[in-house]
Scaffold this motif. Structure first.
Motif, PDB file in Angstrom:
ATOM      1  N   VAL A  82       0.832  -1.198   0.000  1.00  0.00           N
ATOM      2  CA  VAL A  82       0.000   0.000   0.000  1.00  0.00           C
ATOM      3  C   VAL A  82       0.874   1.259   0.000  1.00  0.00           C
ATOM      4  N   GLY A  83       0.621   2.173  -0.879  1.00  0.00           N
ATOM      5  CA  GLY A  83       1.445   3.402  -0.987  1.00  0.00           C
ATOM      6  C   GLY A  83       1.322   3.912  -2.400  1.00  0.00           C
ATOM      7  N   GLY A  84       1.355   5.235  -2.546  1.00  0.00           N
ATOM      8  CA  GLY A  84       1.120   5.859  -3.840  1.00  0.00           C
ATOM      9  C   GLY A  84       2.021   5.376  -4.958  1.00  0.00           C
ATOM     10  N   SER A  85       3.338   5.217  -4.661  1.00  0.00           N
ATOM     11  CA  SER A  85       4.251   4.848  -5.747  1.00  0.00           C
ATOM     12  C   SER A  85       3.927   3.446  -6.261  1.00  0.00           C
ATOM     13  N   GLY A  86       3.618   2.525  -5.346  1.00  0.00           N
ATOM     14  CA  GLY A  86       3.263   1.158  -5.747  1.00  0.00           C
ATOM     15  C   GLY A  86       1.968   1.145  -6.548  1.00  0.00           C
ATOM     16  N   HIS A  99      10.748   2.452  -9.972  1.00  0.00           N
ATOM     17  CA  HIS A  99      10.139   3.536  -9.199  1.00  0.00           C
ATOM     18  C   HIS A  99      10.932   3.726  -7.906  1.00  0.00           C
ATOM     19  N   TYR A 100      11.505   4.905  -7.745  1.00  0.00           N
ATOM     20  CA  TYR A 100      12.406   5.303  -6.650  1.00  0.00           C
ATOM     21  C   TYR A 100      13.864   5.238  -7.153  1.00  0.00           C
ATOM     22  N   ALA A 101      14.607   6.287  -6.899  1.00  0.00           N
ATOM     23  CA  ALA A 101      16.039   6.297  -7.236  1.00  0.00           C
ATOM     24  C   ALA A 101      16.788   5.327  -6.339  1.00  0.00           C
ATOM     25  N   LEU A 151      10.716   9.246 -10.011  1.00  0.00           N
ATOM     26  CA  LEU A 151      10.874   9.704  -8.621  1.00  0.00           C
ATOM     27  C   LEU A 151       9.488  10.012  -8.050  1.00  0.00           C
ATOM     28  N   HIS A 152       9.256   9.544  -6.830  1.00  0.00           N
ATOM     29  CA  HIS A 152       7.928   9.750  -6.229  1.00  0.00           C
ATOM     30  C   HIS A 152       7.952  10.683  -5.023  1.00  0.00           C
ATOM     31  N   GLY A 153       9.136  11.024  -4.560  1.00  0.00           N
ATOM     32  CA  GLY A 153       9.144  11.997  -3.462  1.00  0.00           C
ATOM     33  C   GLY A 153       9.851  11.504  -2.243  1.00  0.00           C
ATOM     34  N   THR A 154       9.394  10.363  -1.704  1.00  0.00           N
ATOM     35  CA  THR A 154       9.987   9.901  -0.455  1.00  0.00           C
ATOM     36  C   THR A 154      11.493   9.680  -0.632  1.00  0.00           C
ATOM     37  N   ASP A 155      11.866   9.169  -1.839  1.00  0.00           N
ATOM     38  CA  ASP A 155      13.299   8.926  -2.083  1.00  0.00           C
ATOM     39  C   ASP A 155      14.089  10.234  -2.135  1.00  0.00           C
ATOM     40  N   ALA A 164       9.592  12.666 -12.770  1.00  0.00           N
ATOM     41  CA  ALA A 164       9.128  12.923 -11.402  1.00  0.00           C
ATOM     42  C   ALA A 164       7.646  13.258 -11.502  1.00  0.00           C
ATOM     43  N   VAL A 165       6.926  13.055 -10.402  1.00  0.00           N
ATOM     44  CA  VAL A 165       5.464  13.142 -10.469  1.00  0.00           C
ATOM     45  C   VAL A 165       4.911  14.567 -10.339  1.00  0.00           C
ATOM     46  N   SER A 166       5.792  15.563 -10.146  1.00  0.00           N
ATOM     47  CA  SER A 166       5.323  16.959 -10.153  1.00  0.00           C
ATOM     48  C   SER A 166       6.491  17.880 -10.501  1.00  0.00           C
ATOM     49  N   SER A 182      -4.205   8.038   4.671  1.00  0.00           N
ATOM     50  CA  SER A 182      -2.742   8.130   4.581  1.00  0.00           C
ATOM     51  C   SER A 182      -2.093   6.897   5.202  1.00  0.00           C
ATOM     52  N   ASN A 183      -0.757   6.933   5.216  1.00  0.00           N
ATOM     53  CA  ASN A 183      -0.012   5.862   5.894  1.00  0.00           C
ATOM     54  C   ASN A 183       0.416   6.313   7.299  1.00  0.00           C
ATOM     55  N   PHE A 184      -0.185   7.372   7.783  1.00  0.00           N
ATOM     56  CA  PHE A 184      -0.007   7.844   9.165  1.00  0.00           C
ATOM     57  C   PHE A 184       1.463   7.974   9.573  1.00  0.00           C
ATOM     58  N   VAL A 193       4.997  12.891   8.477  1.00  0.00           N
ATOM     59  CA  VAL A 193       4.817  13.949   7.460  1.00  0.00           C
ATOM     60  C   VAL A 193       3.344  14.234   7.157  1.00  0.00           C
ATOM     61  N   LYS A 194       2.467  13.326   7.501  1.00  0.00           N
ATOM     62  CA  LYS A 194       1.033  13.507   7.194  1.00  0.00           C
ATOM     63  C   LYS A 194       0.332  14.412   8.218  1.00  0.00           C
ATOM     64  N   ARG A 195       0.982  14.697   9.322  1.00  0.00           N
ATOM     65  CA  ARG A 195       0.472  15.616  10.355  1.00  0.00           C
ATOM     66  C   ARG A 195      -0.969  15.281  10.767  1.00  0.00           C
ATOM     67  N   LYS A 232       4.994  17.339   3.729  1.00  0.00           N
ATOM     68  CA  LYS A 232       5.726  16.970   2.509  1.00  0.00           C
ATOM     69  C   LYS A 232       4.792  16.111   1.683  1.00  0.00           C
ATOM     70  N   GLU A 233       4.724  16.395   0.405  1.00  0.00           N
ATOM     71  CA  GLU A 233       3.855  15.592  -0.466  1.00  0.00           C
ATOM     72  C   GLU A 233       4.235  15.933  -1.897  1.00  0.00           C
ATOM     73  N   SER A 234       4.861  14.994  -2.571  1.00  0.00           N
ATOM     74  CA  SER A 234       5.337  15.322  -3.921  1.00  0.00           C
ATOM     75  C   SER A 234       4.192  15.484  -4.906  1.00  0.00           C
ATOM     76  N   PHE A 235       3.074  14.827  -4.642  1.00  0.00           N
ATOM     77  CA  PHE A 235       1.924  14.906  -5.542  1.00  0.00           C
ATOM     78  C   PHE A 235       0.613  14.872  -4.743  1.00  0.00           C
ATOM     79  N   GLY A 236       0.412  13.784  -4.003  1.00  0.00           N
ATOM     80  CA  GLY A 236      -0.841  13.626  -3.245  1.00  0.00           C
ATOM     81  C   GLY A 236      -1.857  12.849  -4.061  1.00  0.00           C
ATOM     82  N   LEU A 237      -1.521  11.579  -4.321  1.00  0.00           N
ATOM     83  CA  LEU A 237      -2.418  10.748  -5.139  1.00  0.00           C
ATOM     84  C   LEU A 237      -3.810  10.651  -4.535  1.00  0.00           C
ATOM     85  N   VAL A 238      -3.884  10.617  -3.207  1.00  0.00           N
ATOM     86  CA  VAL A 238      -5.215  10.511  -2.562  1.00  0.00           C
ATOM     87  C   VAL A 238      -6.087  11.716  -2.888  1.00  0.00           C
TER      88      VAL A 238
HETATM   89  O1  GMT Z   1       3.046   9.342   0.857  1.00  0.00           O
HETATM   90  C1  GMT Z   1       3.720   8.385   1.173  1.00  0.00           C
HETATM   91  O2  GMT Z   1       4.270   8.330   2.246  1.00  0.00           O
HETATM   92  C2  GMT Z   1       3.868   7.209   0.220  1.00  0.00           C
HETATM   93  C3  GMT Z   1       4.718   7.607  -0.941  1.00  0.00           C
HETATM   94  C4  GMT Z   1       5.142   6.421  -1.780  1.00  0.00           C
HETATM   95  O3  GMT Z   1       6.308   6.400  -2.108  1.00  0.00           O
HETATM   96  O4  GMT Z   1       4.343   5.562  -2.103  1.00  0.00           O
HETATM   97  O5  GMT Z   1       3.983   8.509  -1.768  1.00  0.00           O
HETATM   98  C5  GMT Z   1       4.733   9.309  -2.638  1.00  0.00           C
HETATM   99  O6  GMT Z   1       4.406   8.918  -3.981  1.00  0.00           O
HETATM  100  C6  GMT Z   1       3.037   9.148  -4.349  1.00  0.00           C
HETATM  101  C7  GMT Z   1       2.845   8.641  -5.773  1.00  0.00           C
HETATM  102  O7  GMT Z   1       3.622   9.341  -6.679  1.00  0.00           O
HETATM  103  C8  GMT Z   1       2.673  10.630  -4.198  1.00  0.00           C
HETATM  104  O8  GMT Z   1       1.317  10.824  -4.529  1.00  0.00           O
HETATM  105  C9  GMT Z   1       2.924  11.077  -2.751  1.00  0.00           C
HETATM  106  O9  GMT Z   1       2.694  12.471  -2.667  1.00  0.00           O
HETATM  107  C10 GMT Z   1       4.372  10.772  -2.363  1.00  0.00           C
HETATM  108  N1  GMT Z   1       4.563  11.043  -0.938  1.00  0.00           N
HETATM  109  C11 GMT Z   1       5.366  12.028  -0.492  1.00  0.00           C
HETATM  110  O10 GMT Z   1       5.965  12.787  -1.220  1.00  0.00           O
HETATM  111  C12 GMT Z   1       5.465  12.151   0.992  1.00  0.00           C
END
Ligand code: GMT
Length: 378
Positions: free
Chosen positions: A14-18, A95-97, A121-125, A151-153, A207-209, A212-214, A283-289
């Motif tokens: 579970v997670g946006g990049s996956g 997906h991810y550097a 690149l999805h952000g967390t990396d 990168a997603v944004s 979110s994944n709680f 960074v999700k505050r 922090k949120e590179s895109f915010g798929l949710v």
């Molecule tokens: O948000 C997370 O913690 C999960 C993370 C991931 O790697 O799955 O999400 C990142 O990739 C998503 C898909 O591209 C983006 O929608 C999320 O914004 C991004 N999370 C962060 O940048 C914190």
């Protein structure tokens, strides 16, 4: 684009990049490509039916007592090399550097084949690991040795260049959702099953709680909203800060108003019975949710950071607020809840935006265009 054999590597849980990697793989397969997922588990969005031209190769991580840490990255590189050779892959899309691009580079050398590598690149990396000076050179290496980087944004492109100090061209390709899954669903009676009465409004946070999700900002905002209107808050997902959330709920007597539902499979239904989504990350590179919410007709109140302003247009399809400003969150949510006409306008604007800016076929075609370009380059 002529059908290709594509290897995809990502974090499959579970997670946006996956989610994005898996949905892209499914879409590519439906366009005739042969897709090979090389991951530690079968990606969770792939378990719904049989996909004839999608293959799964499990990365098995050995747990020998002498190793303090299981060598995941080496196992992943070995498996990637094996799949490159045995299935004669045309290219890898990882997906991810870190770790996946670095694993792919090692796998390419091991396989002895001149295979091309695209890294997304999805952000967390970048925004989390990139702050660790010891990892920066490795992230830079993964990026610079890839043949194409996306990168997603736009914001993530900017941050990557700044944090990792690279001049590599990085293309922005936005995320997308599967429109056959995410749309406003008829959910008559569903709210009642959750004990939500007709005069209560529904807020949702998914979110994944992680810190960074505050999550406390979500609960503090909700407490302010509750003072002005009857409402329920749905908390979907699981993660390290959930116990802190539960403690806050208990201490502030919110048990009857907050439904902690954990991980859920049918997100589109839960979104469809909601009025507003809260995404208050720092922090949120895109915010798929946020995109998933918009696709289901739910306006989002989000923080004005990272890639969120590229998804939500302030005052049009949602609202943007400064990080930590819970009063502003409550104010914007109440504006939406108290003005039905405005809520409807935001909803329609969001639905339109998903169809135009984040339309899946358009995004998948953009990836295909970049694949072709990468394959033609020397
Ligand atoms: O948000 C997370 O913690 C999960 C993370 C991931 O790697 O799955 O999400 C990142 O990739 C998503 C898909 O591209 C983006 O929608 C999320 O914004 C991004 N999370 C962060 O940048 C914190």
């Amino acid at each position: 684009m002529k059908p290709k054999k594509i290897g995809i590597s990502c974090y499959p849980t579970v997670g946006g990049s996956g989610v994005v990697a898996t949905e892209l793989g499914k879409q590519l397969a439906s366009r005739g490509h042969e897709v090979h997922f090389i991951t530690t588990e079968i990606p969770f969005r792939l378990d719904d039916k049989v996909y004839p031209n999608i293959f799964f190769h499990e990365v098995e991580v050995n747990q020998y007592a002498v190793f303090k840490h299981p060598p995941h990255d080496l196992s992943a590189a070995s498996k990637l090399a094996e799949v490159i050779r045995t299935h004669e892959l045309d290219f890898l899309h990882v997906h991810y550097a870190v770790p996946h691009a670095v694993c792919a580079i090692l796998a390419k050398q091991m396989s002895g084949r001149e295979i091309k590598i695209m890294t997304t690149l999805h952000g967390t990396d970048i925004t989390v690991l990139g702050f660790d000076p010891s990892l920066q050179p490795l992230i830079r290496f993964g990026i610079e040795q890839s043949d194409c980087v996306t990168a997603v944004s736009h914001d993530l492109v900017r941050q990557t260049k700044e944090l990792v100090e690279t001049t590599k061209t990085i293309e922005t390709v936005y995320n997308f959702v599967d429109e056959d899954v995410y749309y406003p669903k008829p959910v008559e009676g569903l709210a009642a099953h959750y004990g939500i009465s007709k005069d209560e409004r529904v807020l949702i946070h998914i979110s994944n709680f992680r810190p960074v999700k505050r999550i406390l900002d979500v609960l503090k905002s909700f407490s302010l909203i509750l003072k002005k209107t009857k409402a329920k808050l749905l908390l979907i997902g699981n993660g390290p800060e959930l116990p802190i959330a539960r403690q806050y709920i208990k201490e502030h007597g919110l048990e009857k108003h907050v439904l902690v539902l954990g991980n859920q499979k049918h997100i589109a239904e839960l979104l469809s019975m909601s009025d507003v989504m809260l995404l208050l990350s720092e922090k949120e590179s895109f915010g798929l949710v946020a995109l998933e919410a918009m696709a289901c007709g739910v306006p989002v109140v989000g923080t004005a950071i990272g890639g969120i302003p590229e998804v939500i247009e302030d005052g049009e399809s949602g609202y943007l607020v400064p990080v930590g400003d819970v009063e502003a969150v409550a104010d914007r949510v109440l504006r939406l809840l108290q003005d039905q006409t405005m809520h409807q306008r935001f909803r329609e604007r969001g639905l339109k935006r998903v169809k135009h800016e984040f339309y899946s076929q358009r995004i998948v075609s953009e990836y295909e265009r970049l694949y072709e370009k990468m394959l033609q380059e020397d």
